[in-house]
Design a protein around this motif. Structure first.
Motif, PDB file in Angstrom:
ATOM      1  N   ARG A 406      61.846   5.253  -8.164  1.00 62.77           N
ATOM      2  CA  ARG A 406      62.063   5.683  -6.788  1.00 62.77           C
ATOM      3  C   ARG A 406      63.501   6.106  -6.507  1.00 62.77           C
ATOM      4  O   ARG A 406      63.809   6.554  -5.410  1.00 62.77           O
ATOM      5  CB  ARG A 406      61.686   4.548  -5.824  1.00 62.77           C
ATOM      6  N   TYR A 407      64.391   5.961  -7.502  1.00 58.91           N
ATOM      7  CA  TYR A 407      65.790   6.318  -7.265  1.00 58.91           C
ATOM      8  C   TYR A 407      65.977   7.795  -6.894  1.00 58.91           C
ATOM      9  O   TYR A 407      66.784   8.106  -6.019  1.00 58.91           O
ATOM     10  CB  TYR A 407      66.641   5.969  -8.475  1.00 58.91           C
ATOM     11  N   PRO A 408      65.258   8.749  -7.532  1.00 56.32           N
ATOM     12  CA  PRO A 408      65.439  10.147  -7.089  1.00 56.32           C
ATOM     13  C   PRO A 408      65.110  10.364  -5.625  1.00 56.32           C
ATOM     14  O   PRO A 408      65.658  11.276  -4.996  1.00 56.32           O
ATOM     15  CB  PRO A 408      64.489  10.918  -8.012  1.00 56.32           C
ATOM     16  N   ALA A 409      64.218   9.517  -5.059  1.00 58.43           N
ATOM     17  CA  ALA A 409      63.900   9.690  -3.641  1.00 58.43           C
ATOM     18  C   ALA A 409      65.095   9.380  -2.752  1.00 58.43           C
ATOM     19  O   ALA A 409      65.190   9.894  -1.629  1.00 58.43           O
ATOM     20  CB  ALA A 409      62.718   8.806  -3.258  1.00 58.43           C
ATOM     21  N   LEU A 410      66.024   8.563  -3.241  1.00 59.65           N
ATOM     22  CA  LEU A 410      67.217   8.261  -2.450  1.00 59.65           C
ATOM     23  C   LEU A 410      68.146   9.454  -2.331  1.00 59.65           C
ATOM     24  O   LEU A 410      69.009   9.491  -1.450  1.00 59.65           O
ATOM     25  CB  LEU A 410      67.977   7.082  -3.073  1.00 59.65           C
ATOM     26  N   LEU A 411      68.004  10.424  -3.233  1.00 59.69           N
ATOM     27  CA  LEU A 411      68.847  11.619  -3.197  1.00 59.69           C
ATOM     28  C   LEU A 411      68.162  12.789  -2.507  1.00 59.69           C
ATOM     29  O   LEU A 411      68.682  13.903  -2.527  1.00 59.69           O
ATOM     30  CB  LEU A 411      69.239  12.015  -4.628  1.00 59.69           C
ATOM     31  N   ASP A 412      66.988  12.564  -1.931  1.00 57.88           N
ATOM     32  CA  ASP A 412      66.258  13.620  -1.239  1.00 57.88           C
ATOM     33  C   ASP A 412      66.627  13.568   0.244  1.00 57.88           C
ATOM     34  O   ASP A 412      66.270  12.613   0.936  1.00 57.88           O
ATOM     35  CB  ASP A 412      64.755  13.422  -1.419  1.00 57.88           C
ATOM     36  N   PRO A 413      67.334  14.557   0.752  1.00 56.42           N
ATOM     37  CA  PRO A 413      67.736  14.488   2.170  1.00 56.42           C
ATOM     38  C   PRO A 413      66.560  14.525   3.133  1.00 56.42           C
ATOM     39  O   PRO A 413      66.689  14.101   4.275  1.00 56.42           O
ATOM     40  CB  PRO A 413      68.635  15.717   2.343  1.00 56.42           C
ATOM     41  N   ALA A 414      65.403  15.025   2.687  1.00 53.90           N
ATOM     42  CA  ALA A 414      64.242  15.090   3.575  1.00 53.90           C
ATOM     43  C   ALA A 414      63.480  13.778   3.628  1.00 53.90           C
ATOM     44  O   ALA A 414      62.616  13.611   4.488  1.00 53.90           O
ATOM     45  CB  ALA A 414      63.305  16.217   3.135  1.00 53.90           C
ATOM     46  N   GLY A 415      63.768  12.846   2.716  1.00 51.61           N
ATOM     47  CA  GLY A 415      62.988  11.624   2.649  1.00 51.61           C
ATOM     48  C   GLY A 415      63.715  10.372   3.064  1.00 51.61           C
ATOM     49  O   GLY A 415      63.077   9.364   3.350  1.00 51.61           O
ATOM     50  N   TRP A 423      75.724   8.136   4.047  1.00 47.21           N
ATOM     51  CA  TRP A 423      75.940   7.632   2.687  1.00 47.21           C
ATOM     52  C   TRP A 423      75.631   8.707   1.656  1.00 47.21           C
ATOM     53  O   TRP A 423      76.375   8.904   0.695  1.00 47.21           O
ATOM     54  CB  TRP A 423      75.058   6.414   2.455  1.00 47.21           C
ATOM     55  N   LEU A 424      74.521   9.440   1.851  1.00 48.75           N
ATOM     56  CA  LEU A 424      74.162  10.501   0.920  1.00 48.75           C
ATOM     57  C   LEU A 424      75.190  11.628   0.966  1.00 48.75           C
ATOM     58  O   LEU A 424      75.523  12.210  -0.073  1.00 48.75           O
ATOM     59  CB  LEU A 424      72.761  11.024   1.249  1.00 48.75           C
TER      60      LEU A 424
END
Length: 639
Positions: A406-415, A423-424
Motif C-alpha cells: 500500500r506504500y505507492p498509494a501514499l504517493l498518489d495525490p488523488a488518494g 506532507w506529500l
C-alpha cells in the motif's frame, strides 16, 4: 515478501455472505458504512434518539425565542416567558391584560418578536412578543407550528405528510406535500427558506431537509442548537451562560424550579449478537486458516467472536470455538470441513458501543511450513505445532507485506486525505499557500514531475499559473524588445559602417540621455546604473506575466512567479485595464478610421498652430504596432 500462497479472503457483513436475520438480536448497522454496533435502547434500533434531537426539536410546549434566554413555555392555559432577572418564568400577559383566548394549547413557536400558539384547531399569531394579535388561522387537527424568516407560518397536522404555508395575515399561500416517512412531529426553518422536518416512523425518528433524509451531523452544521439539554414527563433542563460559566437550570412544566434529574444510564442495549449463514469454501474437507477482526472497542465494551466448521449444516453447541477476550486475530482450531459459521456477540455498559467494521477469513490453511522438507512433517502432532508456530511469524510478515503493497498509494495525490497533502508536497519540495483548496493542491502535486523537467521555461511557468489560478497568462520576454543591434533592411554607406539602418549597433545615444549626442523626446532619462552596461541589463533576463483585468490576485501571482522563475531572471506581473479603448467619444465604424496622418507641408504649417510634424519613413515609430510589441487589452490604449 512472504513466500506462502495467497489465501482466499471473504469479507463478512455484506450482501455476498449474509447473516441469519432470525438470529440477530440487539444489533444494528448492517447496511451502514460505519459498521455493526449495538442498537439504541427502546423501540428504535436505528436512527437518532429523542434526547439527541432536543437542542433542535424541543418539546412542543417549549420554544426558543429572541436571545439566548428568550424561552416560551405553555403551562395549562397560560403562556409563560423566561425571566432571567427574576430567575424563573412570568406570564406573557399581565393579569388585567390576558386575552383569555387559550383553551387547550398544544404547541408554541417563536421567532424574533413573533409568537405562534396551536390551540384547539386554531393557530394564534402575535407580534411584539404578545402585545398585538396579528392573525388567527383556522387549521383542523394542527399539532406542529413553525415561524419562517419571510413572515410565513408553517403548520402541520397529525397523521399528515403535508405542510401548509400561511402568510403574515393568516391567509393560506400553498400546501407542500413533503412525501416523508412517518408523522411530522417537528418543524424548523433555516437560511434560504430551508425546511427541516422531524418525523416518527414506527418508533424510529427521521430527519428530513427539503424532502431529503438527513442526519444529526448535517442538522448541527446547518442550525445552531438551543440550550435545552433534557426533557421528560416531570420537566426540562436549560443550559444558560452565567457570570462564572455555563449553568444548568431545571424546571417542571409549570415553570417552578426543581432538582436536576440523574443522568441517563445510557442509550444502547447492553448485549447483542448475530450469526452468519453457512459460509461455503467450495473445498471438501477444507482446513480453515485464520480469522481477523477489525473493530473499535471503547472502554466498557467487548466483542466476542466464535466459529464452527462442519462438512454440512449439522454441528453441536459444544463445537463452537470462541476467541479469547480481547483477541482480534486467531487461528481456526477446528476439524476440516467445507462450511464455516461465525457468531459475533457485542456487549457494553449502555453508554458506549463497540463498532465491528469487518471480519476476514483466510482459507485454506497456508503457512511457511509448506516450504519445509517432508522430514519435518512426518509426526502429525509436531506438524500441527509447527504450522501454528510459524503462523505467528507469517502474520507479522503479512502485515509488513500489506504496508509495502500500500506504500505507492501514499504517493498518489488523488488518494491521500487532504491533511496529508502538505506532507506529500514536502517530498517534492513544494510549498502551498493557505488560500489554495485541496483540488488545486492535488493538481499541482500531480503536475510537479513534469513541471520540474521544464522548470525555468515560459511553458512551465504558464502551466503553473494555469493550475493554481485557472487562467492562462501571456509570458512577454523583454529581450526581444531591445533597440540595440537592431538590423534594418537598408545598409548605410561605408562611411557609417558601424550602424545598420537608422539605429546604431549598441548606440550610446539610444540607451539613455547623453549631452551632445542624444535626441530629445526619443531617449530615456535614467540616473542609475552604469550607462555602458545598459545594452545588457535593460531587457536581458527580464520578463512580464500579462493577465486579464480582475482575473486573479496579482500579489498571489507575484509570489508564485518568484518561486518558479529562474534565479538569474526578474519577472513582473501586470494586469490589463478595461480593454481596447478607442478615445473617449469615438464611434468605431461611424466617424473613426485608422489611417496614417497626412504628410506635412512645410511652409503652410506653423508650429504651435495645429501643425503636425512626423518622422520620415525610416524614423522612429510611436503608437500601436500590431504583432511587434503590443498586447491589445493588456498594456495598450489607443486614444
Amino acid at each position: 515478501m512472504t513466500c506462502a500462497p495467497t489465501a482466499v479472503t471473504f469479507r463478512l457483513l455484506d450482501d455476498v455472505v449474509g447473516w441469519d436475520e432470525a438470529a440477530v438480536t440487539g444489533v444494528a448497522g448492517f447496511t451502514d458504512e460505519a459498521g455493526v454496533r449495538l442498537a439504541y435502547e427502546g423501540a428504535s434500533p436505528e436512527g437518532p434518539t429523542r434526547t439527541q434531537l432536543l437542542p433542535w426539536f424541543p418539546d412542543p410546549r417549549l420554544a426558543p425565542g429572541c436571545g439566548p434566554c428568550g424561552w416560551y413555555l405553555l403551562s395549562g392555559r397560560r403562556l409563560l416567558r423566561r425571566d432571567t432577572r427574576a430567575g424563573g418564568w412570568r406570564p406573557v400577559w399581565a393579569p388585567g391584560c390576558d386575552p383569555r383566548l387559550l383553551r387547550e394549547p398544544a404547541a408554541v413557536a417563536a421567532r424574533g418578536h413573533r409568537i405562534a400558539v396551536v390551540d384547539s384547531g386554531r393557530v394564534f399569531l402575535w407580534r411584539n412578543e404578545g402585545d398585538h394579535l396579528a392573525a388567527v388561522i383556522r387549521h383542523r387537527d394542527a399539532t406542529v407550528v413553525a415561524l419562517a424568516q419571510d413572515e410565513q407560518v408553517l403548520v402541520a397536522r397529525a397523521g399528515s405528510d403535508r405542510v401548509r404555508r400561511y402568510g403574515a395575515d393568516g391567509r393560506l399561500c400553498d400546501v407542500v406535500r413533503t412525501r416523508v416517512a412517518g408523522e411530522i412531529i417537528g418543524i424548523r426553518t433555516g437560511p434560504g427558506r430551508t425546511i427541516w422536518l422531524l418525523t416518527e416512523d414506527r418508533g424510529r425518528f427521521r430527519i428530513y431537509r427539503d424532502h431529503c433524509e438527513s442526519t444529526v451531523d448535517e442538522l448541527a452544521a446547518a442550525l445552531p442548537p438551543s440550550g435545552l439539554t433534557a426533557a421528560d414527563e416531570d420537566g426540562f433542563c436549560l443550559r444558560e451562560k452565567g457570570p462564572d460559566g455555563d449553568v444548568t437550570s431545571c424546571y417542571d412544566w409549570r415553570g417552578r424550579p426543581r432538582e436536576e434529574p440523574a443522568p441517563e444510564s445510557g442509550r444502547y442495549v447492553t448485549h447483542g449478537e448475530f450469526t452468519t449463514h453457512l459460509i461455503d469454501s467450495g473445498i471438501s474437507r477444507c482446513r480453515w486458516h485464520r480469522v481477523r477482526i477489525e473493530a473499535d472497542v471503547p472502554t466498557g465494551t467487548a466483542i466476542s467472536v466464535s466459529v464452527v466448521v462442519s462438512e454440512d449444516d449439522r454441528f453441536a453447541e459444544s463445537d463452537w470455538q470462541t476467541a479469547p477476550a480481547g483477541v482480534t486475530d486467531f487461528l481456526v482450531d477446528q476439524p476440516p470441513g467445507r462450511h464455516l459459521t461465525l457468531r459475533a456477540r457485542l456487549s457494553g455498559d449502555s453508554a458506549a458501543t463497540p463498532v465491528l467494521h469487518r471480519i476476514r477469513l483466510d482459507f485454506p490453511r497456508s503457512t511457511s511450513a509448506d516450504l519445509l522438507p517432508a522430514a519435518f512433517r512426518q509426526d502429525p502432532a509436531a506438524d500441527d505445532f509447527t504450522e501454528r508456530f510459524l503462523a505467528l511469524f507469517d502474520a507479522s510478515v503479512a502485515e509488513i507485506d500489506r504496508v509495502v503493497e500500500r506504500y505507492p498509494a501514499l504517493l498518489d495525490p488523488a488518494g491521500v486525505p487532504d491533511a496529508a497533502l502538505p506532507w506529500l508536497a514536502g517530498l517534492l519540495g513544494l510549498s502551498f499557500e493557505a488560500g489554495w483548496d485541496a483540488d488545486t493542491r492535488r493538481k499541482l502535486i500531480a503536475a510537479a514531475p513534469g513541471l520540474y523537467r521544464r522548470r525555468g521555461t515560459p511553458g512551465a511557468l504558464k502551466e503553473a499559473i494555469r493550475l493554481v489560478f485557472g487562467v492562462t497568462p501571456v509570458i512577454d520576454e523583454l529581450a526581444g524588445d531591445r533597440h540595440w543591434a537592431q538590423v534594418r533592411a537598408t545598409v548605410t554607406s561605408p562611411a557609417t559602417a558601424r550602424g545598420l539602418g537608422s539605429v546604431r549597433l549598441f548606440g550610446r545615444s539610444s540607451s539613455r540621455l547623453r549631452l551632445g549626442t542624444s535626441t530629445l523626446g526619443a531617449t530615456p532619462l535614467r540616473a542609475f546604473g552604469d550607462p555602458d552596461t545598459d545594452p545588457l541589463t535593460e531587457h536581458a533576463h527580464r520578463f512580464r506575466v500579462l493577465l486579464a483585468s480582475g482575473s486573479v490576485d496579482e500579489d498571489a501571482v507575484r509570489r508564485l512567479v518568484a518561486r518558479q522563475a529562474p534565479a538569474h531572471t526578474r519577472g513582473s506581473v501586470r494586469a490589463g485595464g478595461a480593454g481596447f479603448v478607442v478615445g473617449t467619444r469615438s464611434a468605431v465604424g461611424v466617424d473613426t478610421a485608422f489611417v496614417p496622418l497626412p504628410p506635412p507641408v512645410v511652409g503652410t504649417a506653423r508650429l504651435n498652430h495645429d501643425g503636425v510634424l512626423r518622422p520620415g519613413p525610416r524614423g522612429a515609430r510611436q503608437g500601436v504596432t500590431v504583432g511587434v510589441v503590443s498586447a491589445v487589452g493588456v498594456h495598450t490604449r489607443v486614444s
